[in-house]
Design a protein around this motif. Sequence first.
Motif, mmCIF file in Angstrom:
data_model
loop_
_atom_site.group_PDB
_atom_site.id
_atom_site.type_symbol
_atom_site.label_atom_id
_atom_site.label_comp_id
_atom_site.label_asym_id
_atom_site.label_seq_id
_atom_site.Cartn_x
_atom_site.Cartn_y
_atom_site.Cartn_z
ATOM 1 N N MET A 1 -2.257 -17.629 -0.832
ATOM 2 C CA MET A 1 -0.730 -16.198 -0.740
ATOM 3 C C MET A 1 -1.972 -14.872 -0.276
ATOM 4 S SD MET A 1 1.997 -15.916 -3.375
ATOM 5 C CE MET A 1 0.829 -14.166 -4.092
ATOM 6 N N GLU A 2 -1.525 -14.645 1.268
ATOM 7 C CA GLU A 2 -2.276 -13.757 1.332
ATOM 8 C C GLU A 2 -1.899 -12.207 0.472
ATOM 9 O OE1 GLU A 2 -1.836 -12.118 5.552
ATOM 10 O OE2 GLU A 2 -2.198 -13.735 5.476
ATOM 11 N N LYS A 3 -2.070 -11.586 0.645
ATOM 12 C CA LYS A 3 -1.741 -10.501 -0.590
ATOM 13 C C LYS A 3 -1.303 -8.918 0.678
ATOM 14 C CE LYS A 3 -5.603 -10.268 -4.055
ATOM 15 N NZ LYS A 3 -7.114 -10.741 -3.975
ATOM 16 N N ASP A 4 -0.317 -8.209 -0.176
ATOM 17 C CA ASP A 4 0.542 -7.146 0.496
ATOM 18 C C ASP A 4 -0.885 -5.909 0.568
ATOM 19 O OD1 ASP A 4 0.360 -6.607 -2.359
ATOM 20 O OD2 ASP A 4 2.729 -5.997 -1.574
ATOM 21 N N LEU A 5 -0.392 -5.297 1.326
ATOM 22 C CA LEU A 5 -1.044 -3.656 1.911
ATOM 23 C C LEU A 5 -1.453 -3.213 0.371
ATOM 24 C CD1 LEU A 5 1.389 -2.423 5.378
ATOM 25 C CD2 LEU A 5 -1.661 -3.815 4.587
ATOM 26 N N ILE A 6 -0.078 -3.169 -0.419
ATOM 27 C CA ILE A 6 -0.178 -1.877 -1.104
ATOM 28 C C ILE A 6 -1.754 -2.951 -2.351
ATOM 29 C CG2 ILE A 6 0.630 -1.167 -3.346
ATOM 30 C CD1 ILE A 6 3.226 -0.750 -1.929
ATOM 31 N N THR A 7 -1.631 -3.688 -2.335
ATOM 32 C CA THR A 7 -3.098 -4.339 -3.133
ATOM 33 C C THR A 7 -4.186 -4.850 -2.735
ATOM 34 O OG1 THR A 7 -0.421 -6.345 -4.284
ATOM 35 C CG2 THR A 7 -3.114 -6.417 -4.683
ATOM 36 N N GLN A 8 -3.861 -4.598 -1.404
ATOM 37 C CA GLN A 8 -4.935 -5.176 -0.699
ATOM 38 C C GLN A 8 -5.855 -3.491 -0.934
ATOM 39 O OE1 GLN A 8 -4.192 -6.113 3.038
ATOM 40 N NE2 GLN A 8 -3.751 -8.173 2.684
ATOM 41 N N ALA A 9 -5.228 -2.601 -0.899
ATOM 42 C CA ALA A 9 -5.675 -0.762 -0.691
ATOM 43 C C ALA A 9 -6.329 -0.342 -2.606
ATOM 44 C CB ALA A 9 -4.410 0.664 -0.454
ATOM 45 N N ILE A 10 -5.664 -0.608 -3.298
ATOM 46 C CA ILE A 10 -5.697 -0.915 -5.066
ATOM 47 C C ILE A 10 -6.822 -1.584 -4.653
ATOM 48 C CG2 ILE A 10 -5.317 -0.996 -7.375
ATOM 49 C CD1 ILE A 10 -1.829 -1.106 -6.341
ATOM 50 N N GLN A 11 -6.643 -2.664 -4.517
ATOM 51 C CA GLN A 11 -8.469 -3.318 -4.407
ATOM 52 C C GLN A 11 -9.383 -2.634 -3.982
ATOM 53 O OE1 GLN A 11 -6.880 -7.827 -4.173
ATOM 54 N NE2 GLN A 11 -7.360 -7.971 -5.709
ATOM 55 N N THR A 12 -9.346 -2.106 -2.734
ATOM 56 C CA THR A 12 -10.399 -1.736 -1.518
ATOM 57 C C THR A 12 -10.367 -0.065 -2.449
ATOM 58 O OG1 THR A 12 -9.784 -2.918 -0.624
ATOM 59 C CG2 THR A 12 -11.224 -1.033 0.258
ATOM 60 N N ILE A 13 -9.890 0.610 -2.314
ATOM 61 C CA ILE A 13 -9.635 1.888 -2.692
ATOM 62 C C ILE A 13 -9.884 2.155 -4.417
ATOM 63 C CG2 ILE A 13 -9.081 4.478 -2.877
ATOM 64 C CD1 ILE A 13 -7.812 3.462 -0.065
ATOM 65 N N TYR A 14 -8.969 1.836 -4.927
ATOM 66 C CA TYR A 14 -9.531 1.787 -6.549
ATOM 67 C C TYR A 14 -10.453 1.371 -7.154
ATOM 68 C CZ TYR A 14 -7.831 3.254 -11.041
ATOM 69 O OH TYR A 14 -7.904 4.191 -12.919
ATOM 70 N N TYR B 1 -4.068 7.252 1.604
ATOM 71 C CA TYR B 1 -4.480 5.930 2.614
ATOM 72 C C TYR B 1 -3.318 5.651 3.032
ATOM 73 C CZ TYR B 1 -6.614 2.039 4.295
ATOM 74 O OH TYR B 1 -7.060 0.077 5.065
ATOM 75 N N LEU B 2 -2.189 5.237 2.205
ATOM 76 C CA LEU B 2 -1.256 4.301 2.575
ATOM 77 C C LEU B 2 -0.247 4.790 3.947
ATOM 78 C CD1 LEU B 2 -0.446 1.763 -0.616
ATOM 79 C CD2 LEU B 2 -1.213 1.702 1.972
ATOM 80 N N ASN B 3 -0.099 6.641 3.125
ATOM 81 C CA ASN B 3 0.600 7.248 4.083
ATOM 82 C C ASN B 3 0.098 7.637 5.533
ATOM 83 O OD1 ASN B 3 3.043 8.714 4.983
ATOM 84 N ND2 ASN B 3 2.172 10.347 3.408
ATOM 85 N N LEU B 4 -1.172 7.294 5.258
ATOM 86 C CA LEU B 4 -1.600 8.421 6.920
ATOM 87 C C LEU B 4 -1.605 6.939 7.762
ATOM 88 C CD1 LEU B 4 -4.664 10.625 5.570
ATOM 89 C CD2 LEU B 4 -2.803 10.905 6.650
ATOM 90 N N LYS B 5 -2.542 5.996 7.456
ATOM 91 C CA LYS B 5 -2.779 5.202 7.981
ATOM 92 C C LYS B 5 -1.585 3.648 8.369
ATOM 93 C CE LYS B 5 -5.756 0.759 9.352
ATOM 94 N NZ LYS B 5 -6.959 1.161 9.528
ATOM 95 N N TYR B 6 -0.582 3.738 7.107
ATOM 96 C CA TYR B 6 0.778 2.454 7.946
ATOM 97 C C TYR B 6 1.667 3.431 7.518
ATOM 98 C CZ TYR B 6 -2.591 -1.143 7.058
ATOM 99 O OH TYR B 6 -4.355 -1.524 7.352
ATOM 100 N N ARG B 7 1.909 4.721 7.394
ATOM 101 C CA ARG B 7 3.330 5.537 6.809
ATOM 102 C C ARG B 7 4.144 4.693 5.771
ATOM 103 N NH1 ARG B 7 1.805 9.658 9.678
ATOM 104 N NH2 ARG B 7 2.055 9.457 12.371
ATOM 105 N N VAL B 8 3.238 4.221 4.947
ATOM 106 C CA VAL B 8 3.648 4.127 3.687
ATOM 107 C C VAL B 8 3.949 4.450 2.221
ATOM 108 C CG1 VAL B 8 3.947 2.198 2.230
ATOM 109 C CG2 VAL B 8 3.382 1.623 4.084
#
Length: 56
Positions: free
Chosen positions: A1-14, A27-34
């Motif tokens: 199962m593929e991970k969503d953007l938020i999960t990937q960002a938390i794993q990578t950055i945090y 990061y999510l706001n600047l890169k993906y407008r989330v």
Amino acid sequence: MEKDLITQAIQTIYLQNGKDLKEVSQYLNLKYRVDAEQLVLQKRLQKMLQEEKAVA
């Protein structure tokens, strides 16, 4: 199962880079407008950590 953007960002950055959740949100706001609030990120992180404990 593929991970969503938020999960990937938390794993990578945090978790991997040791940055705080504010930088994950930025990061999510600047890169993906989330626009993810800190509370949402905190709850997602807690859920990820609990699932990791359950698997281990």
